[in-house]
Design a protein around this motif. Structure first.
Motif, short mmCIF file in Angstrom:
data_model
loop_
_atom_site.label_atom_id
_atom_site.label_comp_id
_atom_site.label_asym_id
_atom_site.label_seq_id
_atom_site.Cartn_x
_atom_site.Cartn_y
_atom_site.Cartn_z
N ASN A 121 0.85 -1.20 0.00
CA ASN A 121 0.00 0.00 0.00
C ASN A 121 0.88 1.25 0.00
OD1 ASN A 121 -1.77 2.17 0.66
ND2 ASN A 121 -3.22 0.70 1.56
N LEU A 122 1.10 1.82 -1.17
CA LEU A 122 1.95 3.00 -1.29
C LEU A 122 1.36 4.18 -0.53
CD1 LEU A 122 4.31 4.64 -2.50
CD2 LEU A 122 2.90 4.98 -4.55
N ASP A 123 0.06 4.35 -0.60
CA ASP A 123 -0.57 5.50 0.07
C ASP A 123 -0.32 5.48 1.57
OD1 ASP A 123 -1.53 6.41 -2.36
OD2 ASP A 123 -3.45 5.38 -2.17
N GLU A 124 -0.42 4.31 2.17
CA GLU A 124 -0.17 4.19 3.61
C GLU A 124 1.28 4.52 3.95
OE1 GLU A 124 -1.32 0.50 5.30
OE2 GLU A 124 -3.48 0.82 4.99
N ALA A 125 2.21 4.04 3.11
CA ALA A 125 3.63 4.33 3.36
C ALA A 125 3.91 5.82 3.25
CB ALA A 125 4.49 3.54 2.38
N ALA A 178 1.82 8.20 3.82
CA ALA A 178 1.15 8.91 4.91
C ALA A 178 1.87 8.75 6.25
CB ALA A 178 -0.29 8.41 5.03
N ASP A 179 2.85 7.85 6.31
CA ASP A 179 3.56 7.57 7.55
C ASP A 179 4.77 8.50 7.66
OD1 ASP A 179 5.06 6.47 9.65
OD2 ASP A 179 4.38 4.44 9.19
N ASP A 180 4.82 9.31 8.71
CA ASP A 180 5.88 10.30 8.88
C ASP A 180 7.26 9.68 9.13
OD1 ASP A 180 4.13 12.37 8.53
OD2 ASP A 180 3.72 12.65 10.67
N ARG A 181 7.30 8.39 9.44
CA ARG A 181 8.60 7.76 9.68
C ARG A 181 9.47 7.76 8.41
NH1 ARG A 181 7.25 1.93 11.80
NH2 ARG A 181 5.59 2.21 10.24
N ALA A 215 4.00 11.38 -3.96
CA ALA A 215 5.07 11.64 -3.00
C ALA A 215 5.27 13.13 -2.78
CB ALA A 215 6.36 10.99 -3.48
N ILE A 216 5.12 13.92 -3.84
CA ILE A 216 5.21 15.38 -3.70
C ILE A 216 4.10 15.88 -2.80
CG2 ILE A 216 4.99 17.58 -4.92
CD1 ILE A 216 6.36 16.24 -7.33
N ILE A 242 12.40 13.13 -2.64
CA ILE A 242 12.21 12.12 -3.68
C ILE A 242 13.51 11.87 -4.42
CG2 ILE A 242 10.94 11.53 -5.78
CD1 ILE A 242 8.76 13.52 -4.83
N TYR A 243 13.81 10.58 -4.60
CA TYR A 243 14.97 10.16 -5.38
C TYR A 243 14.48 9.13 -6.38
CZ TYR A 243 19.79 8.69 -6.35
OH TYR A 243 20.99 8.41 -6.95
#
Length: 402
Positions: free
Chosen positions: A64-68, A70-73, A93-94, A100-101
């Motif tokens: 789940n990219l969206d969850e990752a 949304a996680d501030d870690r 991501a922006i 971003i890399y």
């Protein structure tokens, strides 16, 4: 890290970069302290992600990219997806405020690549694009020669890149089948011209024009399931680039050539005071005062050993894996705002060169490459400028016998 189950994402970015950095205790900062890295793997296959995580002792993975995001870690988003999927994920991501890399090309079109650069700049997002070939030992040695004035005035650059990629029938292909389907973002110009752009502009000067011929040498290939498919993308490209300062670069890129050179890519750089032949690792030089005097005589076999006239340039230092080195630089950029020259705008310039290379091939003419900045407001205007600058004069009428 999104797309780590792919060839480049896994080997170069996960194993040889991030895990290697983690194993060495992190990245050393300018004040002597270190910052450690911790990856979360993102992809579509739970099975593949779980296997990779277990194999390498990684605690975090998700489909789940969206969850990752949304996680501030997780402070950095790294993208190694196929080109078609990249821009949409980077936009997310922006919006999430991540640094971003990404691999290149950054998008399928220059318009989209320029838009990503503008969005990241407007959002204050630190961003970087992989420029791995600049970190290769051979090109590092070449840069040192250029900086020292070894060449005098650089006259020309000639490059050969490529190897035979098997069709997939009697031997498996070494590259994924999508590379040979234009509808899936494939093609050697799309793949290699972004590389050639950053190599040329960072070593020799900005690319001011391109004349290219793209061809599909192998019209049918066999995919990973053993099924034949039509190859709709170019698998070879032959190009001439005019560079700022007057040097001319000629670069051949091919997945349909058999290797008869020391390395898979070689560049010969000729200057008024000396020449060099450079590969991924090696660098041979021939100074002006050690240049032999060849004499052309087609009636006699030439027994002279021209290869023996070249001197191997020493490394004089240990070179690290280029992907890892650039990752360390980008992490320093994120953590302590260290310099970063290879951003989304640099990536957009590479996409522009690929786009105009394909257009040059389709239209059979030289295309000028206008200079772009983050203030460039309209990608279409760039294309129009290229058209107007490069438009050829009317051809004279030809009469008489041929």
């Amino acid at each position: 890290m999104n797309g780590v189950s792919g060839r480049m994402g896994y080997r170069q970015h996960l194993v040889r970069s991030i895990l290697a950095i983690r194993e060495q205790g992190g990245v050393e900062l300018s004040d002597g302290t270190r910052v450690q890295v911790e990856p979360i793997l993102v992809g579509r296959s739970e099975q593949k992600l779980a296997e990779l995580a277990e194999k390498h002792g990684i605690d975090h993975w998700t489909t789940n990219l969206d969850e990752a995001l949304a996680d501030d870690r997780w402070q950095v988003y790294a993208d190694f997806l196929v080109t078609k999927a990249r821009a949409a994920a980077i936009r997310k991501a922006i919006a999430a405020g991540k640094a971003i890399y990404t691999e290149k090309p950054t998008a399928e079109s220059f318009e989209e690549a320029l838009e990503l650069a503008k969005l990241a700049t407007a959002a204050g997002i630190k961003n970087g694009v992989v420029h791995d070939k600049l970190y290769l030992p051979g090109l590092q040695k070449l840069k040192r020669l250029i900086d020292s004035g070894f060449f005098g005035r650089i006259l020309s650059v000639r490059g050969e890149f490529g190897y035979w990629v098997f069709e997939g029938d009697w031997q498996p292909a070494q590259r994924p089948s999508w590379n040979y389907r234009a509808e899936d973002g494939g093609g050697i110009i799309v793949d290699m011209f972004p590389h050639w752009n950053y190599v040329l502009e960072n070593l020799f000067g900005r690319v001011e024009s391109v004349y290219a011929k793209a061809v599909t040498e192998i019209p049918e290939r066999v995919d990973e399931k053993g099924e034949p498919y039509p190859a709709t993308a170019d698998d070879a490209a032959y190009a001439i680039f005019e560079l700022e300062g007057g040097a001319i670069a000629q670069l051949n890129s091919s997945w349909t050539t058999r290797v008869n050179r020391d390395e898979l890519v070689e560049f010969q750089v000729d200057g008024t005071l000396g020449s060099a032949v450079v590969g991924l690792f090696g660098c041979k030089i021939q100074p002006r005062n050690a240049t032999p005097k060849p004499v052309w005589n087609p009636d006699l076999a030439d027994a002279h050993d021209y290869a023996a006239d070249w001197i191997e340039s020493p490394g004089n230092r240990e070179f690290q894996n280029g992907f890892k080195t650039q990752w360390e630089e980008f992490i320093r950029h994120v953590v302590e705002d260290a310099p970063n020259h290879y951003d989304f705008l640099a990536g957009a310039r590479g996409v522009l060169l690929a786009e105009e290379g394909l257009r040059s091939s389709a239209e059979g003419r030289r295309i000028a490459i206008p200079e772009i900045t983050i203030e460039t407001t309209d990608a279409a205007a760039i294309t129009d400028a290229a058209t107007s600058v490069a438009a050829p004069d009317a051809a004279p009428e030809l009469t008489g016998a041929r």
